[in-house]
Each structure stands twice: as structure tokens, then as C-alpha cells.
Design an enzyme around this catalytic site. Sequence first.
Site, short mmCIF file in Angstrom:
data_model
loop_
_atom_site.label_atom_id
_atom_site.label_comp_id
_atom_site.label_asym_id
_atom_site.label_seq_id
_atom_site.Cartn_x
_atom_site.Cartn_y
_atom_site.Cartn_z
N LYS A 1 0.82 -1.21 0.00
CA LYS A 1 0.00 0.00 0.00
C LYS A 1 0.86 1.27 0.00
O LYS A 1 0.44 2.31 -0.50
CB LYS A 1 -0.94 0.02 1.20
CG LYS A 1 -1.85 -1.19 1.36
CD LYS A 1 -2.79 -1.36 0.20
CE LYS A 1 -3.97 -2.29 0.49
NZ LYS A 1 -3.63 -3.71 0.67
C1 PLP Z 1 -4.40 -4.85 0.31
C2 PLP Z 1 -3.62 -6.11 0.28
C3 PLP Z 1 -3.89 -7.11 -0.65
C4 PLP Z 1 -5.03 -7.01 -1.63
O1 PLP Z 1 -4.80 -6.03 -2.60
P1 PLP Z 1 -6.02 -5.45 -3.49
O2 PLP Z 1 -5.43 -4.36 -4.29
O3 PLP Z 1 -7.02 -4.97 -2.49
O4 PLP Z 1 -6.52 -6.58 -4.30
C5 PLP Z 1 -3.07 -8.23 -0.67
N1 PLP Z 1 -2.06 -8.37 0.22
C6 PLP Z 1 -1.77 -7.43 1.13
C7 PLP Z 1 -0.66 -7.66 2.09
C8 PLP Z 1 -2.54 -6.26 1.20
O5 PLP Z 1 -2.24 -5.33 2.11
#
Ligand code: PLP
Length: 499
Positions: free
Chosen positions: A113
Site C-alpha cells: 500500500k
Molecule cells: C491490500 C492487500 C492485498 C489485496 O490487494 P487489493 O489491491 O485490495 O486486491 C493483498 N495483500 C496485502 C498484504 C494487502 O495489504
Amino acid sequence: MNYKSTRDSSLNVTSAVAIAQGISADGGLFIPESIPQITMDELKALADMSYRERANVVFGKFLTDFTAEEIAYCTSGAYNTNNFDTENIAELTGAFGDAQILELWHGPTCAFKDMALQILPYLLTTSLKKNGEDKKVVILVATSGDTGKAALEGFKDVPGTEIMVFYPDHGVSSMQKRQMATQEGANVGVCALDGNFDDCQNGVKMIFTDPAVKEKLAANGMMFSSANSINWGRLAPQIVYYVSAYAEMAKRGDIQFGETVNVVVPTGNFGNILAAYYAKNMGVPIGKLICASNINKVLTDFIETGVYDRNRDFYATVSPSMDILISSNLERLLYILTGGDDAQIRDWFGKLAKDGKYEVTDEIKAKLTSDFVGGFCDDAETKKTIADFKAKYGYTLDTHTAVAVKVYLDYIAKTGDKTRTIIASTASPYKFSASVLDAIEGVQEGTDEYAQVARLAEVSGLPVPPSLAALKDKPVRFSEVIAKEAMEAYVLKKLGIEG
Ligand SMILES: *Cc1c(COP(=O)(O)O)cnc(C)c1O
């Protein structure tokens, strides 16, 4: 390049307006009117650039209302070694069989993120300036664990902004909870919800699009925006790392320019894999997009059957950031696949809101399966994958990346596909130390997060991220838990606006 809403094709706004608003007033998501192209010569030129310079090229194609100087200001503020522990920003590992792992967790909160949320505050504040907007921006975030912390870190003490994060009380790891509860900054708020991630996301979406609440904010000189992947300012930065990774692989000689690669993404809200889809449709030679789910496998079923059905049990898993039954960004994909048929999108997503279910046409299903492969695994398989991968390669996977690896291994076992593959690694194993250690050496009885982190350092040989180690000495600032019905009142109270 202008932006439409997935629920209103006649809408026509700049990227700065789309980013500042976060979500369209009609409840739809902002989406570029077309997908800009990148030529093979441009891809070749990226090979000799830094991550930041590659980002400038990609953003230049999507944010055409931004000047080159504005884009450079944003990328240089975000993608530097104050924020990331590697100059490469995203690290590509060597080969494990035909696959390479793209580590997207070298930012301040140790999850992918950060790749978007380190730059979003720059994109958002620049957008506000461009729009001549002087309202204070209130950012509401629903998080399954990682977005919340990354958004808090990105927006803390950013002038003209206030941020509030809602997370499912029992739906995040203890390290994730501690990261959020100890958040510093004068403009931040964190609140646990007695519900799951979908409740958080629905609550936030409802507050966003409630005209009465919007009016109250406006009367107080404020406006809402979003730091979730419903905001285009989250999506665009995620396209960059797929374009960049391709150029990097070719530069290193792992592939030839023009050679096809597959991409595997551990998926929840469908943001990350949608970014890979954009990279593919810009012209990056990407073959299959492999969508990996945990046992909350609503997407696997959708890709297989064309029926999206959220009416099912919700499971709390060892990969909590993927414990999601409503994948918001699928709306953007379906808008593209229907050729921008906003009436069809309103119909399907109306059904989803009303009945929790919709079914796409055979034509759309065929388009979907020509690009996407779906797969899932359960917690036992996730843990076994972590243990096996560690034993075979000495590399420690986090629980989410392990889901992707398992789904990839199943895919190649079934198809024999030898295509070079990028597996997106979405979190540092340290964020999920207890589950990772459990996978490798069995349950750790009676140890706290920090003892687990210390043990994982011994087991994995990976350096402990300083940001996680530092949490130990930080006081808990936020411990409130509220009912999902109380979200709106919480927001208004926090902003000093009476209900
Ligand atoms: C948010 C997240 C996901 C999922 O990603 P999306 O873009 O919501 O599909 C997968 N793994 C981790 C560690 C995340 O923080």
C-alpha cells in the site's frame, strides 16, 4: 485524458478533480476515458531510468492535466530513500523456477500500500491546488489492515487534511492493530469497527455519498476524499511498478524486450491486479493475469462462472488483508470490458447492493477469462507453501504472497505454462510474524508480537524493519471500538460538527 464515472459515461472531469473527489457523486468510480499506450521504444528507454523517472513517464500519460514539474514534485517527494529502504523502491528477486518475486513492501509500513500511499498525499494536495479548492479535505479510509496504516503514515500532519481510519476489530493482525493504534500526528483518527472489512467499506462509501453529510461538511469548509483504491490516485501509482518491473527484467536479461510475462497477484479489493491489467493494455507484454484468493474466493468463483455472489460465509484467515467479499475495483474492469456501458454497470452493481449477486453475460465472461485466471488456497495450504518455499529456496514469504505462490504453482502444474512470471509480494513477513512462524516451526505459545519479530529475524535472516521495531516504545493513542451504525456520528463528532 479525461475521466468518466463507471456509472455515468457522460461525466468528463480532469484527473485532478477525480483524485480530489475520490469517488464520483453517483456512487461510481472514476476511470480514464481510454488507456494510453506505451511503445516498445519507450519501454526500452525506461530500462536506464530510476523508479522515480519511470513513474514520471507513466504518470505523464494518465495525469495529463498535471505539468511535468508537478508530477516530478510528487514522485520525488514519495519515491526516495527517506521513505523506502531500497533505492530501487520495488525490489525484484532472482528466479525461483520460472518466477520472480516483486517485493512491493520496502516502504514505511511494510506493505505494498505504501507504493501508492506515499505519493497520494502529494497527488491530492497538488490536485486541490490545481482545482483552486481551499476546503479542508477529510479522508475516510476503510482498511483490512494495511491501507489504514499506510494512509495514516502518508497523510499524518499534511496541512489541509484530516484522516480517519476504520478497521475490523477482529480482522487484522496484532502487528497491524498496533501500527494503527500508536499512529502519531495531529490530524489522524483511528477507530475499530464491530464488523468485518466489507462493513467498514460500505459504511465509508455510504457516508461519502450521503448528500446531507456532504452539505454539513461544506457548511464547515470541508470536503471528503478517499485513500482507498476506489481513488484513481491509488490506482495510477500501482501501474508504475508493473511497467517498471518489466523494464527491469529486460534490463537484467531475465527476458528479452517483447517477451511475454505472466503476473500473479494476491487479491482482495482487485486494485493491484487491475493495475497490472492497465499495464498490459498500455502495451506491456503481459500474458495471463493470475488472480489469487484465500478461502474468501468470491473472485475465483466469478472468473470461473461469471456469477458474482457475495452471499456466503465470511472467513477470517491468516491472510487478513484479502478477507474481502466485495471487490470494489472489479467495477472498473467490467466498465472497460462492456465498452463503457454505464447502464449495464448500474444494473449489475444495483443488483449487488440489493441482492448481493449479479451475473455477467457470456460475452463478458469470455473476455474476462481471456486475460484472467482465478485460483485460491486455504490457510493450511498457505502455511505449507511458506514452509516449503523456505525449505526449498531459503526465502520467507508472508501469508498473502504465499497464497499467490500456491495459486501459481497450481496453475503451472495444471497448464505446464513456462512463461516467465512476476509474483507480486504484497507484505513483509514481519507484519504477520505469528502466522509465518507458525507455518515454519509451529505455533508460538505465549509470546508477544515483539518476541515473534525477534524469532522471525533468527529464522528468516531478514533485517527487522525499523518502523516495526520502534512500535514497542510508542503509546497506544486509539482504542475505541464502535458499532457499524455509529460511523457517521463518529465522523461528525470527530470533525466538531454536531450530528
Ligand atoms: C491490500 C492487500 C492485498 C489485496 O490487494 P487489493 O489491491 O485490495 O486486491 C493483498 N495483500 C496485502 C498484504 C494487502 O495489504
